[in-house]
Design a protein around this motif. Structure first.
Motif, PDB file in Angstrom:
ATOM      1  N   ARG A 108       0.851  -1.194   0.000  1.00 17.85           N
ATOM      2  CA  ARG A 108       0.000   0.000   0.000  1.00 17.85           C
ATOM      3  C   ARG A 108       0.879   1.234   0.000  1.00 17.85           C
ATOM      4  N   ASP A 109       0.563   2.182  -0.867  1.00 19.54           N
ATOM      5  CA  ASP A 109       1.261   3.460  -0.919  1.00 19.54           C
ATOM      6  C   ASP A 109       0.206   4.551  -0.875  1.00 19.54           C
ATOM      7  N   GLY A 110      -0.064   5.063   0.319  1.00 19.55           N
ATOM      8  CA  GLY A 110      -1.129   6.047   0.477  1.00 19.55           C
ATOM      9  C   GLY A 110      -2.475   5.422   0.185  1.00 19.55           C
ATOM     10  N   THR A 111      -3.183   5.972  -0.780  1.00 22.78           N
ATOM     11  CA  THR A 111      -4.488   5.419  -1.155  1.00 22.78           C
ATOM     12  C   THR A 111      -4.411   4.664  -2.479  1.00 22.78           C
ATOM     13  N   ASP A 112      -3.235   4.140  -2.782  1.00 19.64           N
ATOM     14  CA  ASP A 112      -3.029   3.273  -3.950  1.00 19.64           C
ATOM     15  C   ASP A 112      -2.354   1.987  -3.508  1.00 19.64           C
ATOM     16  N   ARG A 113      -2.354   1.024  -4.390  1.00 14.75           N
ATOM     17  CA  ARG A 113      -1.506  -0.156  -4.179  1.00 14.75           C
ATOM     18  C   ARG A 113      -0.491  -0.209  -5.309  1.00 14.75           C
ATOM     19  N   LEU A 114       0.670  -0.715  -4.985  1.00 11.93           N
ATOM     20  CA  LEU A 114       1.762  -0.765  -5.935  1.00 11.93           C
ATOM     21  C   LEU A 114       2.243  -2.198  -6.079  1.00 11.93           C
ATOM     22  N   ARG A 115       2.278  -2.681  -7.315  1.00 16.54           N
ATOM     23  CA  ARG A 115       2.789  -4.035  -7.563  1.00 16.54           C
ATOM     24  C   ARG A 115       4.313  -3.967  -7.606  1.00 16.54           C
ATOM     25  N   ILE A 116       4.975  -4.552  -6.604  1.00 14.18           N
ATOM     26  CA  ILE A 116       6.433  -4.458  -6.513  1.00 14.18           C
ATOM     27  C   ILE A 116       7.140  -5.692  -7.048  1.00 14.18           C
ATOM     28  N   GLN A 117       6.394  -6.769  -7.262  1.00 14.68           N
ATOM     29  CA  GLN A 117       7.005  -7.977  -7.818  1.00 14.68           C
ATOM     30  C   GLN A 117       5.922  -8.825  -8.462  1.00 14.68           C
ATOM     31  N   ALA A 118       6.283  -9.562  -9.491  1.00 15.50           N
ATOM     32  CA  ALA A 118       5.343 -10.462 -10.156  1.00 15.50           C
ATOM     33  C   ALA A 118       6.103 -11.615 -10.784  1.00 15.50           C
ATOM     34  N   VAL A 119       5.505 -12.796 -10.695  1.00 19.29           N
ATOM     35  CA  VAL A 119       6.045 -13.989 -11.346  1.00 19.29           C
ATOM     36  C   VAL A 119       4.965 -14.480 -12.298  1.00 19.29           C
ATOM     37  N   GLN A 120       5.255 -14.409 -13.583  1.00 16.97           N
ATOM     38  CA  GLN A 120       4.239 -14.701 -14.591  1.00 16.97           C
ATOM     39  C   GLN A 120       3.984 -16.195 -14.726  1.00 16.97           C
ATOM     40  N   LEU A 137      -7.277   1.467  -4.461  1.00 15.95           N
ATOM     41  CA  LEU A 137      -7.565   0.553  -3.357  1.00 15.95           C
ATOM     42  C   LEU A 137      -9.048   0.227  -3.218  1.00 15.95           C
ATOM     43  N   TYR A 138      -9.885   0.788  -4.068  1.00 14.35           N
ATOM     44  CA  TYR A 138     -11.315   0.545  -3.908  1.00 14.35           C
ATOM     45  C   TYR A 138     -11.812  -0.654  -4.705  1.00 14.35           C
ATOM     46  N   SER A 143      -6.269  -5.103  -3.229  1.00 11.61           N
ATOM     47  CA  SER A 143      -6.631  -3.811  -2.657  1.00 11.61           C
ATOM     48  C   SER A 143      -7.412  -4.001  -1.362  1.00 11.61           C
ATOM     49  N   LYS A 144      -8.397  -4.862  -1.414  1.00 12.28           N
ATOM     50  CA  LYS A 144      -9.247  -5.063  -0.239  1.00 12.28           C
ATOM     51  C   LYS A 144      -8.475  -5.682   0.917  1.00 12.28           C
ATOM     52  N   ALA A 213       0.409  -7.650   0.350  1.00  7.72           N
ATOM     53  CA  ALA A 213      -0.658  -8.554  -0.082  1.00  7.72           C
ATOM     54  C   ALA A 213      -0.077  -9.478  -1.149  1.00  7.72           C
ATOM     55  N   LEU A 214      -0.318 -10.760  -0.980  1.00  6.92           N
ATOM     56  CA  LEU A 214       0.126 -11.777  -1.934  1.00  6.92           C
ATOM     57  C   LEU A 214      -1.072 -12.205  -2.757  1.00  6.92           C
ATOM     58  N   SER A 215      -0.915 -12.220  -4.070  1.00 10.16           N
ATOM     59  CA  SER A 215      -2.056 -12.476  -4.947  1.00 10.16           C
ATOM     60  C   SER A 215      -1.731 -13.513  -6.006  1.00 10.16           C
TER      61      SER A 215
END
Length: 248
Positions: A108-120, A137-138, A143-144, A213-215
């Motif tokens: 979470r970065d303020g009222t946004d979320r930032l994807r910092i890593q991804a494994v395709q 984040l809405y 986000s939730k 958050a892990l997705s």
């Protein structure tokens, strides 16, 4: 006397310029000036300095700028012990191999979320997750999750964002947050992106505070609501193990 944060305007503006490249790889002077709300002459001077220092590169043919090698040089010196994007990458790869879908890590970065890593995902039809993407984040499973386990002040700030869409009912959103805290995970089904589904679980640090958050996400053709529910226990356990690795 109240403490006042001391900032240097030129540094702030230079950082604003660099942050423009989180939205696009190549940008022209006019685009950058419009994005940060400064006169083109001011932006040009700042870009010239950033170029001389190697933080941006200008394409003489297109007159567009992109991030320079100094950015990558700095990122190479990130501590493996402190950066979750690096620290948790092997575990994310293991989770991708086990479930067969794209795995993402969000902060979470303020009222946004930032994807910092991804494994395709290795599958031919897959959801490609772009590292560095900034999302609201809405909406969305991650986000939730990032909001559900935060303090009340953070939740209020998210609910009061100016660009909250009329189509998203705030009361229903709050009810979803309560359900997430009960279940320990969140799902989304074509909620943010048509044709995409996701399940997300919180990563807590050793103090019990939510750290990320892990997705797991993929196409709805493979990720039915039942499949997301079956993935949830695996995701929760992976998130628990990752949380033990995060330094506070």
């Amino acid at each position: 006397m109240e403490d006042r944060k001391l900032t240097v305007r030129a540094v702030e503006r230079a950082i604003d310029i660099l942050m423009c490249f989180t939205k696009a790889d190549d940008l022209g002077l006019t685009e950058i000036a419009g994005e940060i709300g400064l006169h083109k002459s001011t932006v040009y001077r700042l870009l010239t300095t950033l170029e001389e220092k190697g933080f941006v590169i200008r394409n003489s043919a297109t007159e567009k700028y992109r991030l320079g090698l100094k950015i990558w040089e700095l990122s190479a010196h990130l501590s493996h012990n402190d950066d979750p994007a690096i620290l948790l990458l092997p575990q994310m790869e293991q989770l991708r191999d086990r479930l067969g879908e794209t795995v993402s890590l969000y902060l979470r970065d303020g009222t946004d979320r930032l994807r910092i890593q991804a494994v395709q995902s290795n599958q031919a039809i897959r959801r490609v997750a772009q590292v560095g993407a900034r999302l609201p984040l809405y909406v969305g499973a991650s986000s939730k999750v990032l909001v559900a386990y935060e303090e009340e002040a953070v939740i209020r700030a998210v609910l009061e964002v100016a660009d909250w869409p009329a189509a998203v009912d705030r009361n229903a959103y709050v009810a979803q947050l309560q359900e997430i805290r009960k279940l320990g995970y969140a799902t989304s089904y074509e909620e943010r992106e048509p044709g995409a589904a996701a399940v997300s679980a919180p990563i807590f640090d050793r103090t019990g505070k939510i750290a990320a958050a892990l997705s797991v996400s993929g196409p709805v053709s493979r990720l039915s609501p039942q499949t997301l529910k079956e993935f949830a226990p695996v995701l929760i356990e992976a998130a628990r193990e990752m949380g033990m690795m995060i330094h506070t």
